[in-house]
Design a protein around this motif. Structure first.
Motif, PDB file in Angstrom:
ATOM      1  N   GLU A  96      10.170  52.620  -4.719  1.00 42.72           N
ATOM      2  CA  GLU A  96      11.970  51.670  -3.580  1.00 42.72           C
ATOM      3  C   GLU A  96      11.750  52.032  -2.223  1.00 42.72           C
ATOM      4  N   LEU A  97      11.760  50.673  -1.932  1.00 42.96           N
ATOM      5  CA  LEU A  97      12.163  50.864  -0.240  1.00 42.96           C
ATOM      6  C   LEU A  97      13.004  50.120  -0.168  1.00 42.96           C
ATOM      7  N   VAL A  98      14.130  51.426   0.478  1.00 41.23           N
ATOM      8  CA  VAL A  98      15.051  51.128   0.777  1.00 41.23           C
ATOM      9  C   VAL A  98      15.524  51.361   2.160  1.00 41.23           C
ATOM     10  N   CYS A  99      15.746  50.219   2.934  1.00 43.48           N
ATOM     11  CA  CYS A  99      16.521  49.175   4.068  1.00 43.48           C
ATOM     12  C   CYS A  99      17.856  49.587   4.320  1.00 43.48           C
ATOM     13  N   ASP A 100      17.896  50.309   5.830  1.00 45.19           N
ATOM     14  CA  ASP A 100      19.322  50.599   5.935  1.00 45.19           C
ATOM     15  C   ASP A 100      19.378  50.009   7.427  1.00 45.19           C
ATOM     16  N   GLN A 101      19.111  48.562   8.054  1.00 46.82           N
ATOM     17  CA  GLN A 101      19.555  48.544   9.767  1.00 46.82           C
ATOM     18  C   GLN A 101      18.131  49.336   9.714  1.00 46.82           C
ATOM     19  N   THR A 102      16.831  49.240   8.616  1.00 46.85           N
ATOM     20  CA  THR A 102      16.232  49.496   9.183  1.00 46.85           C
ATOM     21  C   THR A 102      15.003  49.052  10.396  1.00 46.85           C
ATOM     22  N   PRO A 103      13.708  49.560  11.519  1.00 47.64           N
ATOM     23  CA  PRO A 103      13.697  48.449  12.621  1.00 47.64           C
ATOM     24  C   PRO A 103      12.361  48.304  11.912  1.00 47.64           C
ATOM     25  N   LEU A 104      11.868  46.692  11.983  1.00 44.62           N
ATOM     26  CA  LEU A 104      10.503  45.773  11.315  1.00 44.62           C
ATOM     27  C   LEU A 104      10.052  47.061  11.314  1.00 44.62           C
ATOM     28  N   HIS A 105       9.680  47.183  12.824  1.00 41.69           N
ATOM     29  CA  HIS A 105       8.002  47.951  12.757  1.00 41.69           C
ATOM     30  C   HIS A 105       8.440  49.158  11.824  1.00 41.69           C
ATOM     31  N   GLU A 106       8.979  49.600  11.357  1.00 36.60           N
ATOM     32  CA  GLU A 106       9.239  51.452  10.112  1.00 36.60           C
ATOM     33  C   GLU A 106       8.758  50.679   9.412  1.00 36.60           C
ATOM     34  N   LEU A 107       9.642  49.382   8.975  1.00 43.84           N
ATOM     35  CA  LEU A 107       9.155  48.496   7.167  1.00 43.84           C
ATOM     36  C   LEU A 107       7.158  48.339   7.028  1.00 43.84           C
ATOM     37  N   VAL A 108       7.811  47.331   8.110  1.00 44.09           N
ATOM     38  CA  VAL A 108       5.506  47.054   8.392  1.00 44.09           C
ATOM     39  C   VAL A 108       4.849  48.509   7.980  1.00 44.09           C
ATOM     40  N   ALA A 109       5.012  49.020   9.509  1.00 45.55           N
ATOM     41  CA  ALA A 109       4.173  50.694   8.670  1.00 45.55           C
ATOM     42  C   ALA A 109       3.898  51.202   7.012  1.00 45.55           C
ATOM     43  N   SER A 110       5.347  51.056   6.689  1.00 40.29           N
ATOM     44  CA  SER A 110       5.826  51.497   5.145  1.00 40.29           C
ATOM     45  C   SER A 110       5.055  50.247   4.286  1.00 40.29           C
ATOM     46  N   LEU A 111       4.595  49.448   4.509  1.00 44.45           N
ATOM     47  CA  LEU A 111       4.330  48.441   3.877  1.00 44.45           C
ATOM     48  C   LEU A 111       2.223  48.391   3.865  1.00 44.45           C
ATOM     49  N   ASN A 112       1.979  48.502   4.936  1.00 43.32           N
ATOM     50  CA  ASN A 112       0.060  49.088   5.721  1.00 43.32           C
ATOM     51  C   ASN A 112      -0.282  50.072   4.377  1.00 43.32           C
ATOM     52  N   GLU A 113       1.391  51.222   4.712  1.00 48.98           N
ATOM     53  CA  GLU A 113       1.048  52.393   3.526  1.00 48.98           C
ATOM     54  C   GLU A 113       0.664  52.085   2.068  1.00 48.98           C
ATOM     55  N   VAL A 114       1.911  51.494   1.406  1.00 48.77           N
ATOM     56  CA  VAL A 114       2.186  51.567   0.321  1.00 48.77           C
ATOM     57  C   VAL A 114       1.269  50.201  -0.528  1.00 48.77           C
TER      58      VAL A 114
END
Length: 328
Positions: free
Chosen positions: A259-277
């Protein structure tokens, strides 16, 4: 490119590190490194632990030969019927390759530091290779290893602490024990807890600790800091232990929860995780959208589905090209 040369094992890597490999052995190792990025990562992890063990041993007044003999007396038993790889110490022609380099580091910390008495203690070594692995420790704690990670711990926690050594990334759920703290050594960093859940990631010379529950103490050299739930800290070779920060959501342990749980998570942090996952190459081509917050949960979804959510949420363009994906 696949590697079909001589088998590359721990002893051969140590010979290479100390300059005692033959020309043929050195050439085989170099070909092995070029054959696969995973081989290069394994070598870098191996070299890191070797360097650490040398540094640790160099700071102590210890008779290494005597320490090795004491260790040999201890490592006299295999762990029976355990569903993990167990390596037992065997004699070699110098202490540096007395066993796996990872065990050398463990020896420097556990044996030379006198955390254990003279009873025989076997060490368990778990390697996750290219997939995640879950291990149950002697105290009931549970550890989920991300791919290409390693964990070493005693067969029994018999001393005043519960010590482990690791490389790579792992999520820990530590059983509470206030009188016997759980201590992790990783890349020159010490993580100390009595019972909590947290993630430790150490790659590329950087170590990050993120706390999910409880309180975690992180120390490096003369500095230390306490982390509470929802906080993280980064330790680098250049800057050492940095100031702690708050996290938004839970992006750090997808390998364990899916699971990738976003809670007011900045887009750049999500993008970094997507690149890794996903092993993707996503970049943000518009700085104005880097900090935009997103609140949602992605669970085992295809990357295209995730990108569609991002596109619809922020009304951005998703441009796919040969060099990767750009959000504008």
């Amino acid at each position: 490119m696949s590697y079909t040369g001589m088998p590359i094992n721990d002893d051969l890597l140590v010979k290479y590190l100390v300059g005692e490999a033959t020309p043929a052995e050195a050439e085989a190792i170099q070909n092995w490194l070029l054959a696969d990025a995973a081989n290069q990562q394994e070598y870098e992890n191996f070299k890191l632990i070797w360097d650490q063990s040398q540094q640790i041993a160099g700071t102590r007044n210890v008779d290494e030969d005597a320490a090795f003999i004491r260790l040999q007396n201890r490592m006299n038993k295999e762990v029976a019927s355990a569903p993990v790889r167990v390596r037992k110490m065997k004699p070699r022609y110098w202490v540096g390759i007395a066993a796996s380099v990872l065990l050398v580091c463990t020896v420097a910390w556990l044996t030379i530091s006198h955390y254990y008495d003279n009873r025989a203690i076997a060490f368990v070594k778990i390697e996750s290779h290219d997939k995640t692995r879950v291990a149950a420790l002697p105290d009931g704690s549970e550890v989920t290893l991300n791919s290409h990670s390693t964990l070493i711990y005693p067969e029994r926690f018999t001393g005043t602490i519960r010590p482990v050594t690791m490389l790579g990334e792992a999520f820990f759920k530590v059983s509470p024990d206030k009188i016997k703290p759980f201590i992790i050594k990783v890349n020159g960093v010490t993580v100390r807890v009595v019972g909590t859940s947290f993630n430790v990631k150490s790659r590329g010379g950087k170590t990050q600790v993120i706390v999910e529950t409880g309180i975690v103490n992180v120390s490096e050299k003369s500095k230390n800091i306490n982390l509470n739930p929802g906080e993280k800290v980064l330790v680098t070779k250049k800057d050492g232990l940095q100031a702690k920060e708050s996290i938004r959501g839970r992006l750090y342990n997808y390998y364990a929860t899916h699971e990738l749980v976003c809670d007011q998570t900045p887009l750049h942090e999500l993008v970094a995780s997507l690149n890794e996952v996903y092993g993707a190459h996503i970049s943000i081509g518009n700085k104005a959208i880097e900090g935009l917050p997103i609140t949602t949960v992605f669970k085992d979804q295809a990357l295209d589905d995730v990108l569609l959510v991002i596109k619809e949420t922020f009304k951005v363009k998703v441009e796919k090209g040969k060099k990767g994906i750009v959000l504008r």
